[in-house]
Design a protein around this motif. Structure first.
Motif, PDB file in Angstrom:
ATOM      1  N   LEU A 170      -6.501 -14.243  -1.488  1.00 19.61           N
ATOM      2  CA  LEU A 170      -5.840 -13.097  -2.120  1.00 19.61           C
ATOM      3  C   LEU A 170      -4.603 -13.551  -2.887  1.00 19.61           C
ATOM      4  O   LEU A 170      -4.339 -13.092  -3.999  1.00 19.61           O
ATOM      5  N   VAL A 194     -10.235  -7.900   4.368  1.00 17.19           N
ATOM      6  CA  VAL A 194      -9.033  -7.541   3.611  1.00 17.19           C
ATOM      7  C   VAL A 194      -8.314  -6.387   4.301  1.00 17.19           C
ATOM      8  O   VAL A 194      -7.082  -6.393   4.452  1.00 17.19           O
ATOM      9  N   ARG A 206      -3.143  -4.911  -1.774  1.00 17.83           N
ATOM     10  CA  ARG A 206      -3.410  -6.329  -2.045  1.00 17.83           C
ATOM     11  C   ARG A 206      -2.262  -6.998  -2.784  1.00 17.83           C
ATOM     12  O   ARG A 206      -1.998  -8.189  -2.595  1.00 17.83           O
TER      13      ARG A 206
END
Length: 231
Positions: A170, A194, A206
């Motif tokens: 990420l 995630v 994110r």
């Protein structure tokens, strides 16, 4: 085909009209409302339930940063994509801290805007390359070394080895599809990983995961992750 519902928030009518014209040329995007200030944006987001809010920063009354905080704090709130003509670090980091999923300058192309809406609508983070470089510099430059060299052991220790791999990817800007290909996983499994990373680390989205990874020394610009590799 699922339609992406978009709310436009900008105090300039001409700008909103331009964005609407650009976005509504696409079959999968629908503009569901327009707001001329932050308070109106918050109200419309609550009423219309858009997937994405395009948010200007400098607006009268409640500005775009405060509106972003209120919108992302709502249950199942939409992704907020901040657009501004002001290429300023204080706006960039304030927008990220407010919970924005992306940050773009208004001098980009129509194609870049359309791509950005689709990216944040599917749950990915989006920062222009020059902005990503500034995020990295913020937490790895001379003024940020003390902070970036310290890991949050209590929270990081809660991640499984696989979740740690996902966090590292990420931080490199990988999408769910990228992560799935790299780790030989299905995209549904990646989404679950995630979600676990964000929950365990107490992060909104994110984009915050990218900032967190650099801020706490999980990764460095060279790509190493000292919390696993050692000093």
């Amino acid at each position: 085909m699922n339609t992406i519902r978009v709310l436009l928030a900008d105090d300039h009518h001409l700008v909103r009209t331009g964005f609407r014209v650009i976005l509504e040329t696409e079959d999968d995007i629908e503009v569901v409302g327009e707001a001329s200030d932050g308070r109106q944006a918050v109200d419309l987001a609550d009423r219309e339930r858009p997937d994405v809010v395009l948010m200007d920063i400098e607006m009268p009354g409640v500005d775009g940063l405060e509106a972003t905080r209120r919108i992302v704090a709502a249950d199942a709130g939409p992704a907020v994509l901040v657009l501004t003509t002001f290429d300023r670090d204080d706006y960039l980091f304030a927008a990220l801290q407010a919970g924005a999923s992306g940050f773009l300058l208004k001098n980009g192309t129509p194609e870049a805007l359309i791509h950005a809406v689709r990216v944040v609508a599917r749950g990915d983070a989006l920062l222009a390359p020059e902005i990503t470089r500034r995020v990295i510099a913020r937490f790895t430059g001379p003024d940020g070394m003390a902070e970036s060299g310290r890991t949050d052991g209590a929270r990081l220790s809660e991640l499984t080895p696989r979740e740690h791999e996902v966090l590292v990817l990420l931080a490199g800007g990988a999408t769910n599809a990228d992560i799935a290909a790299t780790l030989f996983l299905g995209e549904a499994t990646v989404k679950t990983h995630v979600s676990h990373v964000l929950t365990k680390l107490g992060l909104r989205n994110r984009t915050h995961a990218v900032v967190y990874a650099y801020e706490h020394g999980v990764v460095t610009p060279g790509g190493r992750h000292p919390s696993r590799d050692g000093p």
